[in-house]
Design a protein around this motif. Structure first.
Motif, PDB file in Angstrom:
ATOM      1  N   ALA A  96       0.845  -1.204   0.000  1.00 44.28           N
ATOM      2  CA  ALA A  96       0.000   0.000   0.000  1.00 44.28           C
ATOM      3  C   ALA A  96       0.875   1.248   0.000  1.00 44.28           C
ATOM      4  O   ALA A  96       0.955   1.974   0.988  1.00 44.28           O
ATOM      5  N   SER A  99      -0.457   4.814   1.211  1.00 48.39           N
ATOM      6  CA  SER A  99      -1.056   4.969   2.537  1.00 48.39           C
ATOM      7  C   SER A  99      -0.191   5.836   3.450  1.00 48.39           C
ATOM      8  O   SER A  99       0.942   5.470   3.775  1.00 48.39           O
ATOM      9  N   LYS A 123      -4.019   2.368  -1.062  1.00 46.49           N
ATOM     10  CA  LYS A 123      -3.840   2.368   0.383  1.00 46.49           C
ATOM     11  C   LYS A 123      -4.258   1.052   1.031  1.00 46.49           C
ATOM     12  O   LYS A 123      -4.057   0.852   2.210  1.00 46.49           O
ATOM     13  N   CYS A 124      -4.879   0.159   0.271  1.00 50.76           N
ATOM     14  CA  CYS A 124      -5.448  -1.061   0.849  1.00 50.76           C
ATOM     15  C   CYS A 124      -4.361  -2.080   1.183  1.00 50.76           C
ATOM     16  O   CYS A 124      -3.487  -2.365   0.360  1.00 50.76           O
ATOM     17  N   GLU A 202      -8.694   3.689   2.664  1.00 50.43           N
ATOM     18  CA  GLU A 202      -8.757   3.334   1.238  1.00 50.43           C
ATOM     19  C   GLU A 202     -10.145   3.559   0.633  1.00 50.43           C
ATOM     20  O   GLU A 202     -10.276   3.935  -0.531  1.00 50.43           O
TER      21      GLU A 202
END
Length: 271
Positions: A96, A99, A123-124, A202
């Motif tokens: 990610a 993030s 971002k996951c 996310e």
């Protein structure tokens, strides 16, 4: 009750209680990403690893899943554990790269910058917490929380109230979380519970004064018909009413309590 030691602090807990819960109750910090107090532990991110010494043997366990069954000694920040966390965070950063949460934690814990390419991701971290929340609770705003409180009072800790709108799809490097066929879901109630529990931000939610958009679908807000307080989305309020076996009354908890009090006082001539 069982007596255990965490970082030299004596703690009391019930048999079977998860180690992370015991630590938090005693104000002992253990970092997490995929853990939410309102949901069962998942152990996906592995950041909450700790060292447990039991009967003279030491092992690394995931504290959110580890049930305390006897007297143990726990260390949350040994060199071995800190090395594990640095590597876990370094790998999560590759998963990610966009993030800010992961980047901040990498800096705080001194995670190394691995000489491998990052996923072309956002971002996951694929922890699955949003999917679990949707499947088990679907808790977003006032209406659903009120329903959950009522069901909890009936002895139901994790009611199967969610619709299972989202799921893990695909495999390998293309694995992601989405609605079926990436299309707006007919059964989504727009509660926003998935976004509320997401540890990295996310899931995109946009809101105006009149509604919310999530997973490519627009939802109209519902307001208390007495005081105008925001209740949640219209679909969410109707869903919560359906789950409780009543027609939706579109009242906030305070106005509903006032109406009940007025109804009880009326036979005695008081309004």
């Amino acid at each position: 009750m069982i007596q255990i030691t965490i970082d030299g602090v004596s703690c009391t807990c019930k048999k079977g209680e998860k180690l992370l819960a015991v630590a938090r109750r005693n104000n002992i910090f253990i970092p997490t990403l995929c853990h939410h107090d309102g949901l069962p532990g998942m152990g996906s991110c592995r950041l909450c690893v700790v060292e447990v010494t039991e009967s003279g043997r030491t092992k690394v366990v995931v504290s959110c899943l580890y049930p305390v069954r006897g007297e143990i000694e726990v260390v949350t920040n040994s060199e071995r554990i800190l090395a594990h966390r640095k590597m876990i965070l370094a790998l999560l950063r590759k998963r990610a790269p966009k993030s800010d949460v992961i980047a901040h934690m990498c800096e705080a814990f001194g995670a190394p910058d691995l000489p491998v390419a990052s996923f072309d991701g956002g971002k996951c971290i694929l922890c699955g917490l949003c999917v679990r929340a949707c499947d088990l609770i679907g808790a977003g705003s006032v209406a659903t929380r009120t329903l959950l409180k009522k069901l909890a009072g009936q002895g139901c800790a994790y009611p199967v109230a969610g619709a299972g709108v989202i799921a893990m799809v695909s495999r390998g490097t293309t694995k992601t979380v989405s609605t079926p066929y990436d299309e707006p879901s007919e059964i989504c109630i727009g509660c926003g519970g998935c976004a509320n529990v997401c540890p990295t931000g996310e899931i995109t939610v946009t809101e105006t004064e009149t509604g919310r958009t999530i997973w490519g679908k627009e939802f109209k807000f519902a307001f208390c018909k007495e005081c105008g307080e925001l209740l949640g989305t219209d679909k969410e309020v109707r869903y919560a009413a359906q789950r409780s076996g009543r027609d939706p009354d579109f009242l906030c908890p305070a106005c509903r309590q006032k109406r009940s009090a007025d109804a009880m006082a009326e036979p005695f001539g008081r309004r």
